[in-house]
Design an enzyme around this catalytic site. Structure first.
Site, PDB file in Angstrom:
ATOM      1  N   GLU A 187       0.790  -1.234   0.000  1.00 18.59           N
ATOM      2  CA  GLU A 187       0.000   0.000   0.000  1.00 18.59           C
ATOM      3  C   GLU A 187       0.827   1.292   0.000  1.00 18.59           C
ATOM      4  O   GLU A 187       0.759   2.079   0.961  1.00 18.59           O
ATOM      5  CB  GLU A 187      -0.981  -0.002   1.179  1.00 18.59           C
ATOM      6  N   GLU A 199      -5.748  -8.425   0.596  1.00 19.17           N
ATOM      7  CA  GLU A 199      -6.401  -7.968   1.834  1.00 19.17           C
ATOM      8  C   GLU A 199      -7.852  -7.659   1.522  1.00 19.17           C
ATOM      9  O   GLU A 199      -8.135  -6.992   0.513  1.00 19.17           O
ATOM     10  CB  GLU A 199      -5.759  -6.678   2.376  1.00 19.17           C
TER      11      GLU A 199
HETATM   12  O1  IFM Z   1      -4.722  -2.766   8.946  1.00 20.55           O
HETATM   13  C1  IFM Z   1      -4.610  -2.266   7.665  1.00 20.55           C
HETATM   14  C2  IFM Z   1      -3.417  -2.852   6.954  1.00 20.55           C
HETATM   15  O2  IFM Z   1      -2.244  -2.620   7.659  1.00 20.55           O
HETATM   16  C3  IFM Z   1      -3.265  -2.278   5.582  1.00 20.55           C
HETATM   17  N1  IFM Z   1      -4.504  -2.367   4.853  1.00 20.55           N
HETATM   18  C4  IFM Z   1      -5.716  -1.947   5.481  1.00 20.55           C
HETATM   19  C5  IFM Z   1      -5.838  -2.587   6.850  1.00 20.55           C
HETATM   20  C6  IFM Z   1      -7.129  -2.104   7.550  1.00 20.55           C
HETATM   21  O3  IFM Z   1      -7.106  -0.730   7.720  1.00 20.55           O
END
Ligand code: IFM
Length: 465
Positions: free
Chosen positions: A167, A359
């Protein structure tokens, strides 16, 4: 239920975490300082004054945690390595104890038939290198390359799935632009774009090292997160508007997909940004594009929510604001399952790489009930709906190879501290006791049935012990 409603038998069912959010073991004898250690000390930065010093104590409890993964039936586990645990100063002297932790974790996973998917950077930047300018320093890509080499040397005989960075939109935009995440700086857009250029070079150098030095043939991806549009109707115009929302630059390049992915997959910046890059980067920046654009095997897509979009009168995407009473997670994020269908489609159309959802998940107001269970029907519903939408993308011909639920464990949710529970496993942050939530048991059924069970209404009784 018809047979083709199953996911492919080699579909990767996983769950994900990151180092700072779960590991703990943050004393100087265990690892070097990262920018989050310092940020958490600053008054008012983290809700409730929480820190990741103890987190979910995963370093001490990883054997138990791998057993819980096994109980859930996970085929793969995505975790990140903490850079200053391996190299306390970011470069130079290796911390054998720290590196040894990942060595043991990988062995433990493999012993339990769980495939390790390793992310090199999930935001715990070494403080020593931050003092030298962090990602803004043009040498940062070499620092990251050195770190990559150390991890590859140690683990690539057993790890075959690699991610370089997680990210960049967040660790540049929220951390260095808005200043809401560590290190909390508020850089101008030009500086964020300069920083991003260094970050992209770091990705490229790292990917090249993995490709050329790994002992076991590697599969390499990275895991950005960007805005995604969901068409309000299935008219061609609305679909196109949602596509534009997903792959356009919009008003804020930092949250776009293309600022990051075009360089990585095509070796170019989006056309609209080229003249800007000419103004703000060094004169020979085009020569860096070859380094940035390394062969990549899969596209890791982190995706939580999307914007409902229709075709605007001016031909631009028109975002429809969420209606009153829209379902939301505890964090306030709208529940928009179709984002998995359309996000996968638009990103595959553009980049032509197999998609892995790296994710996806929600925070929920979970607690242990009087019978000792953690009932989280909202998360069960979330998983079923999102997997249905993902299956639709696959039916439409999009190659989706896996799904990683965020997160395995309740953990430290950055500026929100311990106030957002994302886990399939409940963690009591006082005793560190773990409890499988009902969603974990549901996810087990999903995995066991190769996805077929998502088409039935979740059976509450079946998710009890
Ligand atoms: O917890 C975070 C993660 O570290 C990165 N992506 C989003 C998740 C939820 O906010």
């Amino acid at each position: 239920m018809s047979h083709n409603r199953k996911f492919p038998s080699d579909f990767v069912w996983g769950a994900a975490t990151s180092s700072y959010q779960i590991e703990g073991a943050a004393e100087p004898s265990q690892r070097g300082l990262c920018i989050w250690d310092e940020f958490c000390q600053q008054q008012g930065k983290i809700r409730g004054g929480d820190t990741g010093r103890v987190a979910s104590e995963h370093v001490d409890r990883y054997v138990e945690d791998v057993q819980l993964m096994k109980q859930i039936g996970l085929k793969a586990y995505r975790f990140s390595v903490c850079w200053p645990r391996v190299l306390p100063d970011g470069v130079g002297k290796i911390n054998a104890t720290g590196l040894g932790f990942y060595d043991r974790l990988v062995d433990e996973l493999l012993k339990n038939d769980i495939e390790p998917w390793l992310t090199l950077y999930h935001w715990d930047f070494p403080v020593s290198l931050h003092r030298k300018g962090g990602w803004l320093n043009p040498e940062s890509s070499d620092w990251f390359a050195e770190y990559t080499q150390v991890v590859v040397d140690k683990l690539s005989d057993r790890v075959s799935h690699w991610f370089t960075l997680n990210e960049p939109q967040v660790f540049i935009g929220i951390a260095h632009g808005l200043g809401e995440h560590a290190p909390g700086t508020k850089l101008s857009l030009d500086d964020q774009l300069r920083m991003n250029h260094n970050v992209l070079i770091a990705h490229g150098k790292s990917a090249k090292i993995i490709r050329t030095q790994a002992k076991k043939e590697p599969l390499i991806g990275w895991a950005p997160v960007g805005v995604c549009g969901i068409p309000a109707t299935e008219s061609i115009e609305d679909i196109d508007a949602a596509r534009q929302r997903t792959i356009g630059i919009g008003d804020d390049p930092i949250w776009s997909n293309t600022l990051y992915n075009d360089p990585v997959f095509f070796g170019t910046y989006p056309e609209q940004l080229e003249s800007k890059m000419d103004k703000i980067l060094h004169p020979n920046w085009r020569q860096d594009m070859e380094t940035i654009c390394q062969p990549i095997d899969f596209f890791g897509v982190n995706i939580y929510r999307g914007d409902l979009v229709r075709a605007g009168k001016d031909g631009k995407p028109d975002i429809i604001p969420p209606g009153v009473g829209t379902p939301r997670s505890d964090f306030g994020w709208e529940i928009t399952p179709d984002v998995l269908r359309w996000g996968s489609q638009f990103l595959f159309e553009r980049y032509q790489k197999p998609i892995v959802i790296t994710e996806n998940g929600m925070s929920n107001a979970d607690w242990v009930d009087l019978s000792g269970q953690v009932q989280d029907p909202q998360r069960i519903d979330y998983i079923a709906r999102h997997l249905r939408a993902l299956h639709q993308a696959m039916e439409d011909g999009i190659p989706v190879h896996g799904y990683f639920h965020w997160s395995l464990l309740d953990n430290f949710e950055w500026a929100e501290g311990y106030h957002q529970r994302f886990g399939l496993i409940y963690v009591d942050f006082v005793t560190q006791e773990r409890t499988l939530k009902s969603s974990a048991k549901y996810y087990r059924q999903v995995i066991d049935s190769c996805g077929e069970s998502i088409w039935a209404a979740p059976n509450r009784n079946a998710t009890k012990e």
